[in-house]
Write a protein that holds these residues in place. Structure first.
Motif, PDB file in Angstrom:
ATOM      1  N   PHE A  63       0.812  -1.218   0.000  1.00  0.00           N
ATOM      2  CA  PHE A  63       0.000   0.000   0.000  1.00  0.00           C
ATOM      3  C   PHE A  63       0.851   1.277   0.000  1.00  0.00           C
ATOM      4  CE2 PHE A  63      -2.989  -3.136   1.786  1.00  0.00           C
ATOM      5  CZ  PHE A  63      -4.027  -2.981   0.869  1.00  0.00           C
ATOM      6  N   GLN A  64       2.161   1.141  -0.145  1.00  0.00           N
ATOM      7  CA  GLN A  64       3.020   2.323  -0.155  1.00  0.00           C
ATOM      8  C   GLN A  64       2.684   3.271  -1.301  1.00  0.00           C
ATOM      9  OE1 GLN A  64       6.931   0.384   0.122  1.00  0.00           O
ATOM     10  NE2 GLN A  64       7.318   1.768   1.840  1.00  0.00           N
ATOM     11  N   ILE A  65       2.384   2.740  -2.471  1.00  0.00           N
ATOM     12  CA  ILE A  65       2.071   3.611  -3.600  1.00  0.00           C
ATOM     13  C   ILE A  65       0.814   4.423  -3.315  1.00  0.00           C
ATOM     14  CG2 ILE A  65       0.759   1.888  -4.912  1.00  0.00           C
ATOM     15  CD1 ILE A  65       2.087   3.080  -7.445  1.00  0.00           C
ATOM     16  N   GLY A  66      -0.144   3.816  -2.648  1.00  0.00           N
ATOM     17  CA  GLY A  66      -1.349   4.539  -2.258  1.00  0.00           C
ATOM     18  C   GLY A  66      -1.037   5.619  -1.235  1.00  0.00           C
ATOM     19  N   TRP A  67      -0.141   5.300  -0.304  1.00  0.00           N
ATOM     20  CA  TRP A  67       0.258   6.275   0.703  1.00  0.00           C
ATOM     21  C   TRP A  67       0.925   7.474   0.037  1.00  0.00           C
ATOM     22  CZ3 TRP A  67      -0.982   8.088   5.067  1.00  0.00           C
ATOM     23  CH2 TRP A  67      -0.110   8.898   5.795  1.00  0.00           C
ATOM     24  N   VAL A  68       1.803   7.198  -0.919  1.00  0.00           N
ATOM     25  CA  VAL A  68       2.477   8.287  -1.631  1.00  0.00           C
ATOM     26  C   VAL A  68       1.448   9.151  -2.364  1.00  0.00           C
ATOM     27  CG1 VAL A  68       4.076   8.840  -3.514  1.00  0.00           C
ATOM     28  CG2 VAL A  68       4.685   7.100  -1.828  1.00  0.00           C
ATOM     29  N   ALA A  69       0.509   8.525  -3.070  1.00  0.00           N
ATOM     30  CA  ALA A  69      -0.516   9.282  -3.799  1.00  0.00           C
ATOM     31  C   ALA A  69      -1.349  10.120  -2.829  1.00  0.00           C
ATOM     32  CB  ALA A  69      -1.414   8.335  -4.596  1.00  0.00           C
ATOM     33  N   PHE A  70      -1.701   9.552  -1.691  1.00  0.00           N
ATOM     34  CA  PHE A  70      -2.497  10.273  -0.697  1.00  0.00           C
ATOM     35  C   PHE A  70      -1.740  11.479  -0.155  1.00  0.00           C
ATOM     36  CE2 PHE A  70      -3.823  11.065   3.684  1.00  0.00           C
ATOM     37  CZ  PHE A  70      -5.179  11.315   3.492  1.00  0.00           C
ATOM     38  N   ILE A  95      -5.937  12.054  -4.168  1.00  0.00           N
ATOM     39  CA  ILE A  95      -6.513  11.397  -2.993  1.00  0.00           C
ATOM     40  C   ILE A  95      -7.520  10.343  -3.427  1.00  0.00           C
ATOM     41  CG2 ILE A  95      -7.986  11.771  -0.964  1.00  0.00           C
ATOM     42  CD1 ILE A  95      -6.505  14.521  -0.663  1.00  0.00           C
ATOM     43  N   VAL A  96      -8.323  10.640  -4.438  1.00  0.00           N
ATOM     44  CA  VAL A  96      -9.270   9.652  -4.973  1.00  0.00           C
ATOM     45  C   VAL A  96      -8.517   8.452  -5.548  1.00  0.00           C
ATOM     46  CG1 VAL A  96     -10.975   9.235  -6.805  1.00  0.00           C
ATOM     47  CG2 VAL A  96     -11.145  11.280  -5.375  1.00  0.00           C
ATOM     48  N   ALA A  97      -7.406   8.688  -6.239  1.00  0.00           N
ATOM     49  CA  ALA A  97      -6.591   7.589  -6.782  1.00  0.00           C
ATOM     50  C   ALA A  97      -6.086   6.696  -5.649  1.00  0.00           C
ATOM     51  CB  ALA A  97      -5.414   8.136  -7.589  1.00  0.00           C
ATOM     52  N   ALA A  98      -5.648   7.313  -4.561  1.00  0.00           N
ATOM     53  CA  ALA A  98      -5.161   6.547  -3.411  1.00  0.00           C
ATOM     54  C   ALA A  98      -6.280   5.720  -2.791  1.00  0.00           C
ATOM     55  CB  ALA A  98      -4.571   7.498  -2.366  1.00  0.00           C
ATOM     56  N   ILE A  99      -7.444   6.312  -2.647  1.00  0.00           N
ATOM     57  CA  ILE A  99      -8.583   5.603  -2.063  1.00  0.00           C
ATOM     58  C   ILE A  99      -9.022   4.452  -2.972  1.00  0.00           C
ATOM     59  CG2 ILE A  99     -11.021   5.832  -1.422  1.00  0.00           C
ATOM     60  CD1 ILE A  99     -10.285   8.692  -0.426  1.00  0.00           C
ATOM     61  N   ILE A 104      -9.509  -1.370  -3.726  1.00  0.00           N
ATOM     62  CA  ILE A 104      -9.195  -2.572  -4.527  1.00  0.00           C
ATOM     63  C   ILE A 104      -8.356  -3.546  -3.714  1.00  0.00           C
ATOM     64  CG2 ILE A 104      -7.865  -3.394  -6.522  1.00  0.00           C
ATOM     65  CD1 ILE A 104      -8.864  -0.826  -7.970  1.00  0.00           C
ATOM     66  N   GLY A 105      -7.369  -3.025  -3.009  1.00  0.00           N
ATOM     67  CA  GLY A 105      -6.508  -3.896  -2.200  1.00  0.00           C
ATOM     68  C   GLY A 105      -7.258  -4.574  -1.072  1.00  0.00           C
ATOM     69  N   LEU A 106      -8.089  -3.819  -0.370  1.00  0.00           N
ATOM     70  CA  LEU A 106      -8.846  -4.395   0.740  1.00  0.00           C
ATOM     71  C   LEU A 106      -9.922  -5.371   0.260  1.00  0.00           C
ATOM     72  CD1 LEU A 106      -9.240  -1.277   3.074  1.00  0.00           C
ATOM     73  CD2 LEU A 106      -7.657  -3.208   3.320  1.00  0.00           C
ATOM     74  N   ALA A 107     -10.365  -5.190  -0.984  1.00  0.00           N
ATOM     75  CA  ALA A 107     -11.370  -6.090  -1.543  1.00  0.00           C
ATOM     76  C   ALA A 107     -10.741  -7.368  -2.097  1.00  0.00           C
ATOM     77  CB  ALA A 107     -12.157  -5.377  -2.636  1.00  0.00           C
ATOM     78  N   GLY A 108      -9.427  -7.496  -1.957  1.00  0.00           N
ATOM     79  CA  GLY A 108      -8.750  -8.708  -2.418  1.00  0.00           C
ATOM     80  C   GLY A 108      -8.293  -8.647  -3.862  1.00  0.00           C
ATOM     81  N   GLY A 109      -8.140  -7.463  -4.397  1.00  0.00           N
ATOM     82  CA  GLY A 109      -7.744  -7.307  -5.801  1.00  0.00           C
ATOM     83  C   GLY A 109      -6.319  -7.716  -6.109  1.00  0.00           C
ATOM     84  N   GLY A 110      -5.518  -7.941  -5.100  1.00  0.00           N
ATOM     85  CA  GLY A 110      -4.139  -8.346  -5.318  1.00  0.00           C
ATOM     86  C   GLY A 110      -3.199  -7.154  -5.396  1.00  0.00           C
ATOM     87  N   VAL A 117      -3.569   0.237 -10.516  1.00  0.00           N
ATOM     88  CA  VAL A 117      -4.669   1.211 -10.535  1.00  0.00           C
ATOM     89  C   VAL A 117      -4.224   2.508  -9.869  1.00  0.00           C
ATOM     90  CG1 VAL A 117      -6.963   1.724  -9.585  1.00  0.00           C
ATOM     91  CG2 VAL A 117      -6.532  -0.457 -10.721  1.00  0.00           C
ATOM     92  N   THR A 118      -3.624   2.392  -8.701  1.00  0.00           N
ATOM     93  CA  THR A 118      -3.195   3.593  -7.981  1.00  0.00           C
ATOM     94  C   THR A 118      -2.141   4.350  -8.779  1.00  0.00           C
ATOM     95  OG1 THR A 118      -3.585   2.449  -5.891  1.00  0.00           O
ATOM     96  CG2 THR A 118      -2.306   4.478  -5.792  1.00  0.00           C
TER      97      THR A 118
END
Length: 142
Positions: A63-70, A95-99, A104-110, A117-118
């Motif tokens: 989830f680091q890439i999401g953290w960076v985007a956020f 922020i929307v990209a991060a969310i 997707i990650g929490l839903a099991g998207g891998g 996506v992020t």
């Protein structure tokens, strides 16, 4: 193909230099020299490092890439408050990209899908924002 690519890069650099010169009149301070700019960037660096450490320690490094985007999104929201409203749009989009990646990650998207996506969404936001400015279609100049 190499010549065309090099010409495109040269044109982009030339346009950026012209914009820089056009947007800074004599005696007009740059936003980069502003105290608020420095504070936002310092907070951003601290948040990026601290968040990355926490994600690594908790085995959530995917989830680091999401953290960076956020964090970068929040950084631009701060710029919206300090410098120009146009930064609100870019910050919100990041922020929307991060969310989106988080969901997707929490839903099991891998991991691959989460990061793709992020990363793609955040990159597209940045490229579109830069293209608007470089093409002279800036919705609200600073």
């Amino acid at each position: 193909m190499g010549r065309t690519r090099n010409e495109l890069i040269a044109a982009i650099i030339a346009r950026a230099i012209r914009l820089r010169r056009a947007n800074s009149g004599p005696g007009e301070p740059s936003m980069f020299a502003a105290r608020g700019y420095r504070l936002v960037v310092i907070a951003e660096v601290i948040a990026l490092v601290a968040g990355s450490v926490v994600l690594i320690v908790t085995n959530l490094a995917e989830f680091q890439i999401g953290w960076v985007a956020f964090v970068v999104g929040v950084h631009f929201v701060g710029f919206g408050k300090l410098f120009a409203a146009r930064y609100y749009v870019l910050g919100g989009a990041l922020i929307v990209a991060a969310i989106a990646g988080l969901v997707i990650g929490l839903a099991g998207g891998g991991i691959a899908l989460t990061q793709a996506v992020t990363g793609f969404a955040a990159g597209a936001c940045m490229f579109l924002a830069a293209a608007q400015i470089l093409l002279g279609r800036d919705p609200q100049p600073a």
